[in-house]
Design an enzyme around this catalytic site. Sequence first.
Site, short mmCIF file in Angstrom:
data_model
loop_
_atom_site.label_atom_id
_atom_site.label_comp_id
_atom_site.label_asym_id
_atom_site.label_seq_id
_atom_site.Cartn_x
_atom_site.Cartn_y
_atom_site.Cartn_z
N ASP A 62 -54.83 -98.13 17.11
CA ASP A 62 -54.32 -98.84 18.30
C ASP A 62 -53.80 -100.23 17.92
O ASP A 62 -52.75 -100.68 18.40
CB ASP A 62 -55.33 -98.90 19.45
CG ASP A 62 -56.78 -98.84 19.01
OD1 ASP A 62 -57.04 -98.25 17.94
OD2 ASP A 62 -57.65 -99.36 19.71
N LYS A 97 -59.04 -94.21 12.81
CA LYS A 97 -59.77 -94.43 14.06
C LYS A 97 -61.26 -94.17 13.78
O LYS A 97 -61.95 -93.45 14.51
CB LYS A 97 -59.22 -93.47 15.15
CG LYS A 97 -59.73 -93.74 16.54
CD LYS A 97 -59.15 -94.99 17.18
CE LYS A 97 -59.83 -95.26 18.52
NZ LYS A 97 -59.35 -96.52 19.15
N ASP A 117 -47.64 -88.51 12.70
CA ASP A 117 -46.58 -87.90 13.49
C ASP A 117 -46.04 -88.92 14.50
O ASP A 117 -44.83 -89.13 14.63
CB ASP A 117 -47.18 -86.67 14.21
CG ASP A 117 -46.11 -85.80 14.87
OD1 ASP A 117 -44.92 -86.13 14.76
OD2 ASP A 117 -46.49 -84.80 15.49
N TYR A 135 -53.92 -80.78 13.22
CA TYR A 135 -52.82 -79.82 13.16
C TYR A 135 -53.15 -78.55 12.39
O TYR A 135 -52.28 -77.76 12.09
CB TYR A 135 -51.57 -80.49 12.55
CG TYR A 135 -50.90 -81.48 13.48
CD1 TYR A 135 -51.61 -82.13 14.48
CD2 TYR A 135 -49.56 -81.78 13.35
CE1 TYR A 135 -51.00 -83.05 15.32
CE2 TYR A 135 -48.93 -82.70 14.19
CZ TYR A 135 -49.67 -83.33 15.18
OH TYR A 135 -49.06 -84.24 16.01
#
Length: 336
Positions: free
Chosen positions: A208, A175, A232, A123
Amino acid sequence: MGTPVTLIPGDGIGPSIASATVRILEAAGADISFDVQSAGMAGLATYGDPIPEQTLDSIRHTRVALKGPLETPVGEGFRSINVALRKTFDLYANVRPAHTIVPGGRYQGIDIVLVRENTEGLYVGIEHYIKVGNDARAAAESIAIITRAGSERIIRYAFDYAVKHGRRKVTLVHKANILKFSQGLFLDVGRLVAREYAGIQFNEMIVDAAAMNLVLRPEKFDVIVTTNLFGDILSDLISGLVGGLGLAPGANIGQGCAIFEAVHGTAPDIAGKGVANPGALILAACMMLEYMTDGERAARIRNALEAVIREGISTTGDLGGTASTDQFTDAIIARL
Ligand code: NAI
């Protein structure tokens, strides 16, 4: 004179849920003196600016703000107001609690606090197109920036939050198996910081797997800390687990400055009808009281709100009732 706090009622249903919230704070005897300022469409109407300098000056002075939803004017040159406020005051921690209020829903016993990094990651806004042959937009690149300092301050914030609020576990969501550098750095910093907090259990989970586990066994989560984009997405997911955004508060916290808000928008479809649910902003005000070390009053207001919702007699339409904003507010005040 109470502690000065900037109040931005906001647009749409904002003024009505803000006045409900102020009434409850007053009834609970909170020692606050509000400096009412405008932003969004209200700011544009009054000062020709959706983020008026006056409003920013007020927050520079009070260092604490309670904010209703804002409508960002459509058109060239208007930035997202919420992003601009976050950047101006370097509000690096976005804190989103999700807590079961009404029993008997799809899920029980959920009590999660998600801490999202608010300033870095994907972002940061470093994006560009890449031209190939005649196609000026043959490809696009968005660059994620993760820094050691930025990771450390948000992860430390999550652990400190856990200690302060008597929580037992911090789950770092990442991740790093694929994004070995950026997410890898975040995870490495997390492992280092975790060693300093012997009393708090540290857990790491790939995003995930976190998404699946949040749906299968949400009651196993306590505090979650994660990077901007994952935060988010997952913060809205956890709101969904406890009945949606109508009762979802959020806090944006920086060094000695904080803005508390309702997560939902201006609800143009019901604005002016006197039927909006003020719950999210009331819960945001409770987070604010805790931040101002008035946790006892926050708990009292929260208990009254939850009791009225569980009783189910004086609730607003979105909660299945028929009460107006004022009737719901009066019922909470009667319970204080
Ligand atoms: P929204 O959250 O305003 O509305 C979605 C649905 O939820 C509507 O049906 C609305 O009536 C209902 N709803 C929302 N809050 C409610 C409440 N307190 N009580 C009862 N029902 C409620 O989202 P939408 O329609 O996507 O956005 C409308 C405007 O709000 C847009 O201009 C958007 O930019 C702005 N917005 C501002 C935010 C902020 O300032 N933090 C966050 C999200 C949207």
